[in-house]
Design an enzyme around this catalytic site. Structure first.
Site, PDB file in Angstrom:
ATOM      1  N   SER A  91       0.846  -1.186   0.000  1.00 18.85           N
ATOM      2  CA  SER A  91       0.000   0.000   0.000  1.00 18.85           C
ATOM      3  C   SER A  91       0.887   1.243   0.000  1.00 18.85           C
ATOM      4  CB  SER A  91      -0.934  -0.022   1.218  1.00 18.85           C
ATOM      5  OG  SER A  91      -1.934   0.965   1.095  1.00 18.85           O
ATOM      6  N   ASN A  92       0.370   2.382   0.373  1.00 18.02           N
ATOM      7  CA  ASN A  92       1.150   3.620   0.432  1.00 18.02           C
ATOM      8  C   ASN A  92       0.572   4.504   1.533  1.00 18.02           C
ATOM      9  OD1 ASN A  92      -0.902   5.531  -0.762  1.00 18.02           O
ATOM     10  ND2 ASN A  92      -0.772   4.003  -2.381  1.00 18.02           N
TER      11      ASN A  92
END
Ligand code: CTP
Length: 228
Positions: A26-27
């Site tokens: 993810s980020n």
């Protein structure tokens, strides 16, 4: 003023691509910019929907608009596609994950060896899919706004995305700057439009930035709804 007869589709937050039941790619996108844009649109558009990845629930707990929770980039694409309609405005403030594991393990992957390789495949580029739909005439009247999160050669990359994703407007976010980008309450944006406009916003709250972005969108919407 012209937004009031239109539907606004806003995306925000990250997406998650699972490796196994306990790990994902993810980020750090918080969804704050997307939620601020959805709040602003809900005051000014006919109808607003906020399609978001995993974000802090308090950001939308009082939201006076419809929220659609998604997890992966493919889910976000499906949700955006379902919501599209002629004369709508699409604002892609989300940071969808660009790669996904080729296989998702059903069981937790146990440690073994000093190194581990993961095979990743590209996820769909939502804005490029929308651009293709417009090109094929599946939807014709849609005002599309993208974001560009960059750390270097920032204007060059933003203008490249404006052209390649066939956008009407792009908001450039220099995520290497303190007080701008992922997770902060403030932002420093430069807005570029297809008509050549370039506007630098000062350091402002994400709410203020959202109001300025929506002003620029509204100023560029066709005066009349196009019947297709
Ligand atoms: N975007 C998208 N689909 C993706 C990835 C990004 O629609 N799979 C959208 C984002 O919501 C944003 C714009 O594309 O509006 C630019 O996103 P950004 O992360 O800056 O760039 P990418 O297009 O992913 O390209 P790169 O990571 O190579 O800079």
């Amino acid at each position: 003023m012209y937004l009031k007869n239109r539907k606004a589709i806003v995306t925000g937050g990250p997406t998650r691509e699972w490796i196994d039941p306990v790990r994902f790619i993810s980020n750090p996108s918080s969804g704050k910019m997307g939620a601020a844009l959805a709040d602003e649109c809900s005051r000014r558009a006919r109808d607003t929907v906020f399609i978001h990845g995993p974000i802090e629930p308090s950001l939308i707990s009082m939201a006076p608009y419809r929220c659609v929770a998604v997890e992966t980039t493919a889910d976000m694409l499906a949700a955006v596609s379902r919501e599209l309609e002629e004369n709508a405005v699409l604002i892609m403030a989300a940071a969808p994950a660009d790669y996904s594991p080729v296989t998702r393990a059903n069981r937790k992957i146990k440690k073994s060896g000093k190194k581990m390789s993961l095979e990743l495949a590209r996820t769909p580029d939502i804005l490029k899919v929308v651009a293709a739909m417009k090109k094929e005439g599946r939807i014709s009247e849609l005002f599309v706004v993208g974001f560009a999160a960059e750390t270097n050669d920032i204007e060059e990359y933003a203008l490249k995305k404006l052209a390649e994703k066939n956008l009407d407007m792009i908001c450039l976010n220099d995520v290497s700057r303190k007080d701008a980008g992922f997770g902060t309450d403030t932002n420093i944006l430069t807005i570029f439009a297809r008509d050549g406009m370039r506007k630098e916003l000062p350091l402002v709250s994400k709410q203020e930035a959202a109001a300025r972005i929506v002003d620029e969108i509204d100023a560029r919407l066709p005066r009349f709804l196009i019947s297709c």
